[in-house]
Write an enzyme that holds these catalytic residues in place. Structure first.
Site, short mmCIF file in Angstrom:
data_model
loop_
_atom_site.label_atom_id
_atom_site.label_comp_id
_atom_site.label_asym_id
_atom_site.label_seq_id
_atom_site.Cartn_x
_atom_site.Cartn_y
_atom_site.Cartn_z
N ARG A 30 -50.95 31.63 14.54
CA ARG A 30 -49.88 30.84 15.14
C ARG A 30 -48.52 31.53 15.09
NH1 ARG A 30 -51.42 25.41 15.90
NH2 ARG A 30 -53.27 24.76 14.72
N GLY A 141 -71.97 29.54 4.21
CA GLY A 141 -72.76 30.24 3.21
C GLY A 141 -71.91 30.79 2.09
N SER A 143 -69.73 33.00 0.25
CA SER A 143 -68.93 34.15 0.70
C SER A 143 -67.49 34.01 0.26
CB SER A 143 -68.98 34.24 2.23
OG SER A 143 -68.71 32.98 2.82
N LYS A 196 -69.95 21.11 -1.79
CA LYS A 196 -69.90 22.13 -2.85
C LYS A 196 -68.47 22.36 -3.34
CE LYS A 196 -68.15 25.68 -0.31
NZ LYS A 196 -67.16 26.73 -0.65
N ASN A 261 -61.36 26.28 -5.52
CA ASN A 261 -61.76 24.97 -6.02
C ASN A 261 -62.11 25.03 -7.51
OD1 ASN A 261 -61.86 23.23 -3.46
ND2 ASN A 261 -63.00 25.04 -2.86
N VAL A 284 -55.04 26.75 0.79
CA VAL A 284 -55.78 25.50 0.90
C VAL A 284 -56.94 25.47 -0.09
CG1 VAL A 284 -57.25 24.11 2.40
CG2 VAL A 284 -55.16 25.13 3.31
#
EC number: 1.1.1.94
Length: 337
Positions: A30, A141, A143, A196, A261, A284
């Site tokens: 962007r 997957g 990665s 997950k 996470n 994020v």
């Protein structure tokens, strides 16, 4: 084969770098200034600073140029290898916008994982709403972007109801360091990718509290059961969750220290607030944003997800990590399922 990747975050940049090894590839972002910097330095200093990008990768902030790049040969070649492919690498929050803007004739994959906030929809459900004629699917997957960009061995799965999309994904990305398997179960692949992230937060909390490897194994195994229950309720196939997008991605995200996470969970266990953690991460963490939506969708379907519920309670500040673990351990005994 012409390929356009929409979204110049870490994952979009890594996938574009892989695609550019084999095909003419354009990476769109962007911010035109950011894209000009990436083009000049051959590095994405903001999101993937430790990976060099192929010289042949084109970088642009021009939306029309991005679509023109992939549209130039789509549908004009008798040879199927001439067809183009669009890869959407934005966060889930922007997927609806992207799909609505992509011409219906262009095979499309998205990379984002999670349920859409507000609607609780998965990517294929969003596509059904905004682009019902678009041949599309999901690439998922185990990665980490940096390893993919550095051409370290990785295996992914491309899932779509459209054989043309599955074939395009394999042609675009399958190579010496990246294996791409095909699946016709996008529901299962998407549920695995969404859940997950939440389970990785739980595992990070347990590891941060020093609960040991037994606890980690229990969380991963029982988390996989939660994931499978939700997937079956949504129409997925059970065997999908034993594959790359289910068990594979869960193990990587729950145990790999490159996982954002997992890092959220580790820091929650260390006593940091969620606001502090997100400010420090700077990127994020889909599990934070999708945990409540996962639980809400499960509730509507009558699916029991106690680990997910505990994570949501911790993220919302209603339960301390140690109390969440205690609540899980004190649940009534039951048969394994």
């Amino acid at each position: 084969m012409q390929i356009t990747v929409l979204g110049a975050g870490a994952w979009g940049t890594a996938v574009a770098a892989q695609a550019a090894l084999r095909h003419p590839t354009l990476l769109w972002g962007r911010d035109p200034a950011q894209m000009a910097e990436i083009a000049a330095t051959r590095r994405n200093q903001r999101y993937l600073p430790d990976a060099d990008l192929p010289a042949r990768l084109v970088c642009s902030g021009d939306w029309d140029a991005a679509l023109a790049h992939v549209s130039a040969r789509a549908g004009t070649d008798a040879d199927a290898n001439g067809a183009g492919l669009v890869i959407v690498a934005t966060p889930m929050a922007a997927l609806r916008e992207m799909l609505a803007r992509i011409p219906q004739g262009l095979p499309t994959l998205w990379l984002c994982k999670g349920f859409e906030a507000g609607t609780g929809l998965l990517g294929h459900e969003i596509a059904r709403e905004v682009a019902p004629q678009l041949a599309c699917g999901v690439l998922s997957g185990p990665s980490f972007a940096l390893e993919v960009a550095r051409q370290q061995p990785t295996a992914l799965v491309a899932a779509s109801q459209h054989e043309s999309v599955r074939d395009a994904a394999v042609r675009a990305l399958h190579g010496a360091s990246l294996r791409v398997y095909a699946s016709d179960d996008p529901v299962g692949v998407e549920v695995g990718g969404a859940v997950k992230n939440v389970l990785a937060i739980a595992t990070g909390i347990a590891d941060g509290m020093g609960l040991g490897l037994n606890a980690r194994a229990a969380l991963i195994t029982r988390g996989l059961a939660e994931m499978t229950r939700l997937g079956l309720a949504l129409g997925a196939r059970a065997e999908t969750f034993m594959g790359l997008s289910g068990l594979g991605d869960l193990v990587l995200t729950a145990t790999g220290d490159l996982s954002r996470n997992r890092r959220v969970g580790l820091r929650l266990a260390d006593g940091q607030t969620l606001a502090q953690i997100l400010a420090e991460l700077g990127h994020v963490s889909e599990g934070v944003y999708s945990a409540g939506t996962v639980l809400e969708r499960a509730g509507r379907l009558g699916v029991d997800m106690p680990i997910t519920a505990a994570v949501v309670a911790v993220l919302q500040g209603g339960l301390a990590p140690r109390d969440a673990v205690a609540a899980l351990m004190q649940r009534e005994a039951r048969a394994e399922s």
